[in-house]
Design an enzyme around this catalytic site. Sequence first.
Site, mmCIF file in Angstrom:
data_model
loop_
_atom_site.group_PDB
_atom_site.id
_atom_site.type_symbol
_atom_site.label_atom_id
_atom_site.label_comp_id
_atom_site.label_asym_id
_atom_site.label_seq_id
_atom_site.Cartn_x
_atom_site.Cartn_y
_atom_site.Cartn_z
ATOM 1 N N ASP A 98 37.616 44.340 42.422
ATOM 2 C CA ASP A 98 38.103 45.189 41.677
ATOM 3 C C ASP A 98 39.411 45.436 41.744
ATOM 4 O OD1 ASP A 98 38.746 47.840 40.379
ATOM 5 O OD2 ASP A 98 36.636 48.518 40.821
ATOM 6 N N SER A 148 37.684 50.386 34.952
ATOM 7 C CA SER A 148 36.533 49.606 35.619
ATOM 8 C C SER A 148 35.221 49.896 34.824
ATOM 9 C CB SER A 148 36.462 49.872 37.034
ATOM 10 O OG SER A 148 37.708 49.577 37.663
ATOM 11 N N THR A 213 32.250 50.444 38.886
ATOM 12 C CA THR A 213 31.492 48.926 38.908
ATOM 13 C C THR A 213 29.924 48.899 39.142
ATOM 14 O OG1 THR A 213 33.875 48.084 39.204
ATOM 15 C CG2 THR A 213 31.929 46.709 39.565
ATOM 16 N N PHE A 311 27.209 54.731 53.615
ATOM 17 C CA PHE A 311 27.758 54.625 54.994
ATOM 18 C C PHE A 311 29.169 55.357 54.968
ATOM 19 C CE2 PHE A 311 25.678 50.520 54.000
ATOM 20 C CZ PHE A 311 24.825 50.612 55.204
ATOM 21 N N GLU A 355 30.633 44.164 45.205
ATOM 22 C CA GLU A 355 32.032 44.506 44.741
ATOM 23 C C GLU A 355 32.941 44.906 46.056
ATOM 24 O OE1 GLU A 355 34.395 48.257 42.349
ATOM 25 O OE2 GLU A 355 32.578 48.521 43.433
ATOM 26 N N ASP A 360 41.164 47.605 44.436
ATOM 27 C CA ASP A 360 42.092 48.521 43.418
ATOM 28 C C ASP A 360 42.644 49.836 44.024
ATOM 29 O OD1 ASP A 360 41.808 49.443 40.277
ATOM 30 O OD2 ASP A 360 40.737 51.088 41.486
ATOM 31 N N ASP A 401 37.516 42.799 37.351
ATOM 32 C CA ASP A 401 37.201 43.597 36.244
ATOM 33 C C ASP A 401 38.378 43.895 35.561
ATOM 34 O OD1 ASP A 401 38.116 45.173 38.430
ATOM 35 O OD2 ASP A 401 36.841 46.758 37.994
ATOM 36 N N HIS A 402 39.522 43.899 36.319
ATOM 37 C CA HIS A 402 40.782 43.802 35.585
ATOM 38 C C HIS A 402 41.900 43.621 36.577
ATOM 39 C CE1 HIS A 402 41.360 47.661 37.991
ATOM 40 N NE2 HIS A 402 40.054 48.101 37.628
ATOM 41 N N HIS A 489 46.478 50.272 35.933
ATOM 42 C CA HIS A 489 45.983 48.716 35.972
ATOM 43 C C HIS A 489 46.983 47.729 34.989
ATOM 44 C CE1 HIS A 489 41.494 50.461 36.230
ATOM 45 N NE2 HIS A 489 42.369 50.551 37.618
#
Length: 536
Positions: A98, A148, A213, A311, A355, A360, A401-402, A489
């Site tokens: 990400d 995302s 995502t 988690f 992912e 990100d 994704d970006h 982004h």
Amino acid sequence: DNRSCSAVRREGCLLCTSVFSAERMRMDDTSKLRHFNLIVCFVIIYLGNFLALGRPQETAIQEDAQYWEMLGKEDLQKTLNAKRYEGVAKNIIFFVGDGMGIATHTMARIYKGQKKHKSGEEESLVWENFPSTGLMKTYNTDRQVSDSAGTATAMFTGVKTRFGMLGLDNRAMYNVCDTGAVERATVQSMADWGAENEKDVGVVTTARITHATPGAMYAHTPMRDWESDSDIPEGSGACEDIASQLIKSFSSGKIKLAFGGGKRAFRTVANGGSRSGEDLVDKLKEMGGSYVETTGELKLLDYSDKVLGLFSDSHMDWEVDRSQEDSGQPSLAEMTRQAINRLKKSEKGFVLMVEGGRIDHAHHQNKAKMAMEETLGLEKAVETALEMTARDDTLIIVTADHSHAVTISGYPERGNPILGFVKDIENNNFVTDQNGQPQPFTTIGYANGPGFDFHFNRTAGFWNNIENENFMSNSFQQMATFSLPDETHGGEDVSAYAIGPQAHLVNGVHEQSYLAHLVAYAGCLKSDTLGCPVGK
């Protein structure tokens, strides 16, 4: 002494002051103290250069014309000999970093090499050795620079959509709960296609499992933030929250496994969560599913039909901060290993999305070191997948994704610490203080974000001198051109890398939505509309 330390601190003596102050309390003789200070300082310089900062060691390699000719021949031969797998992909593993744009690949590659005490620039990430590479256009249908949710929907469904929406085409409106429009706009994902072809489907992330995502694999919502029922505003209650949709996907058989963070969206307030309705963990258990919360429990997983691992309450801990005890959180590689162990029990194969979600988050905070550490955590997960699968029946894709608004600049010398700074007076590469004196700037810089106020003195109207700052600290923020609470982004294309059956179709420049169609074709998941590879 302190003046000696200051003179060399820029080269790595970041701990001098604390060491000296402790020793000064135990030593009375001034000359002995000065001698000791210098010895300690130069020891720290040595360790800093070669261990912490990854400064390059001397090498016997002479990078002359003969060297580059040899390297070029080896690279060419490797490319000519790359094996092409024409058959059907039984298994598909789709890795998403990400926010892992091309600049992040380069930064992480150099950082990886410098951690090995090399110069760094010559290093490679494991997916950079894959035989096939392409570029993907990341815009949303309504935004030049994407988020995302829209990009994940494109990657996993083959349909581009609006900013902030999951699993819907642009007939739906962002943040509007119109159940009729949602139903009409709903699009299927590779999770649906996989399940329809009797493949087991899993989703793994270091972010919340209900985040954008992973959510695009199973959810359909006009608002990515509706993760729990308590997140849905008054008047929009007819729309279903993302956590509930995951449990429904377990019930229907679309999803067999999900690992990540975000426990609070599944548990009621009484059980420490945020839900006002029923407890979804209890519901999963009633369905016969397994539930785990720690690394130790993950290791002891009995591989029941349905497996949910949550988690952390929110996003999982940074890789450099997480506890490695059995009572702590697993790494992305550990989750990937256990996911494959479970999913490979399917005779018809599996579809797995993994992912690295916190790359990100680190960039949003202008924390380049954390972004690179999370990228290397993703690399370990990819290495795990390569180790556990066969090249002739498993298609592995690694992409983003970006991108982010981050760059590497300033003409630093070869081997300069990627987390370090540039101050080249001879070539006018520096910033100045209020007196016009040259000061360094960080090699990695952001177009915007909180790193601006981390370094800029608004009172003086100039940048603070970063020369003596500990740029190896996990909390260090790189410089940014202007201030924003969160860095944005980036809008440029992202790279995709592939190995395995039909990997050669990852080439050239494509719409990001192309990847879902490629996966469906490679796995023969939509044979009625896309056909199947020869050998089906």
